[in-house]
Enzyme design. Structure first.
Site, PDB file in Angstrom:
ATOM      1  N   GLY A   1     -19.921  73.358 -19.440  1.00 42.54           N
ATOM      2  CA  GLY A   1     -18.539  73.415 -18.986  1.00 42.54           C
ATOM      3  C   GLY A   1     -17.630  72.339 -19.533  1.00 42.54           C
ATOM      4  O   GLY A   1     -16.608  72.006 -18.916  1.00 42.54           O
TER       5      GLY A   1
ATOM      6  N   LYS B   1     -17.144  73.469 -25.094  1.00 41.52           N
ATOM      7  CA  LYS B   1     -17.754  73.718 -26.408  1.00 41.52           C
ATOM      8  C   LYS B   1     -17.207  74.974 -27.072  1.00 41.52           C
ATOM      9  O   LYS B   1     -16.932  74.980 -28.273  1.00 41.52           O
ATOM     10  CB  LYS B   1     -19.274  73.874 -26.288  1.00 41.52           C
TER      11      LYS B   1
ATOM     12  N   LYS C   1     -24.267  81.652 -31.899  1.00 49.40           N
ATOM     13  CA  LYS C   1     -24.619  81.236 -30.547  1.00 49.40           C
ATOM     14  C   LYS C   1     -26.080  81.600 -30.356  1.00 49.40           C
ATOM     15  O   LYS C   1     -26.420  82.751 -30.072  1.00 49.40           O
ATOM     16  CB  LYS C   1     -23.745  81.964 -29.521  1.00 49.40           C
TER      17      LYS C   1
END
Length: 254
Positions: free
Chosen positions: A25, A28, A50
């Protein structure tokens, strides 16, 4: 090798960059999207990897959906997703799905690098969050790739310790930390946040390469591009001046 006189870092083109937060949180995805948007606007072909997405069910939009919405026409690649909002290792164990290893990450990034000018690898959580039961981490993937790390940090109290820990781990493993970016600058920064604009680069042992405003993830694409340019340093494609920013913050009472 050429050096940037202001930031003290190599200005040779980096083609693979790992983005690690100091925790969850911290912004990024927004920072990753901002770099992707600027590079794409400059005419570079960009891929965002990712490796692991947790806490998202099959078919639901994840972080890469936000990257595409904000950055536009960039390639995105997700290796695995798990429904539970846990570390990748724990989420994989609970789901019964295959784990993702640092070798998987390095292999995927290398393949993307064959066809793209820039590959951004966005981690899950921090640098040492476990990907697999063998203890593999994002740090291991960065080392395998020989890629530098950009640290995304919080603005306020407590961020100096987590930033210093992240940078020390990377450095001890032979990974270059190119800089730190504050991922969500508050509209009304407190004393700790104002002081941290000076202290974060010391904790990271690397320059402050950007400050992005909180709530930026809800901006339109053009607004996002404009804010990304203002909020990231020239080394990352923007116009952000850390000295000017810290002076402005100090003038507000810091």
């Amino acid at each position: 090798m050429k050096r940037d006189a202001r930031f003290g870092i190599s200005v040779a083109a980096v083609t693979v960059l790992v983005i690690s937060g100091t925790g969850t949180g911290v912004g990024k995805t927004v920072v990753t999207a901002a770099m992707a948007a600027l590079a794409a606007d400059d005419g570079r072909s960009v891929a965002v990897l990712k490796p692991v997405q947790t806490g998202v069910a099959p078919g639901e939009p994840g972080d890469l959906a936000d990257v595409r919405r904000l950055a536009g026409d960039v390639t995105t690649c997700e290796l695995r997703r798990y429904p539970d909002p846990l570390s990748p290792e724990a989420a994989a164990r609970r789901s019964g799905l295959p784990e993702v290893t640092p070798v998987d990450v390095a292999t995927a990034a290398s393949r993307l690098h064959e066809d793209h000018d820039l590959v951004l690898v966005e981690g899950a959580g921090g640098l040492l969050v476990r990907f697999d039961s063998s203890g593999g981490t994002l740090a291991d993937a960065a080392w395998a790739l020989g890629a530098p790390v950009l640290v995304v940090a919080e603005a306020g109290l407590g961020t100096l310790n987590t930033t210093a820990l992240t940078a020390e781990v990377a450095t001890r493993r032979g990974i270059d930390v190119i800089g730190v970016v504050i991922g969500a600058w508050p509209s009304e920064p407190d004393l700790a946040a104002r002081c941290n604009t000076v202290d974060l680069p010391v904790a990271a042992g690397a320059p402050l390469l950007g400050v992005l405003p909180e709530g930026l993830g809800s901006a339109s694409r053009q607004e996002f591009l404009d804010e990304a340019r203002r909020g990231l340093a020239p080394w990352l494609g923007g116009t952000f001046d850390p000295d000017q920013f810290t002076r402005a913050v100090a003038a507000t009472g810091g």
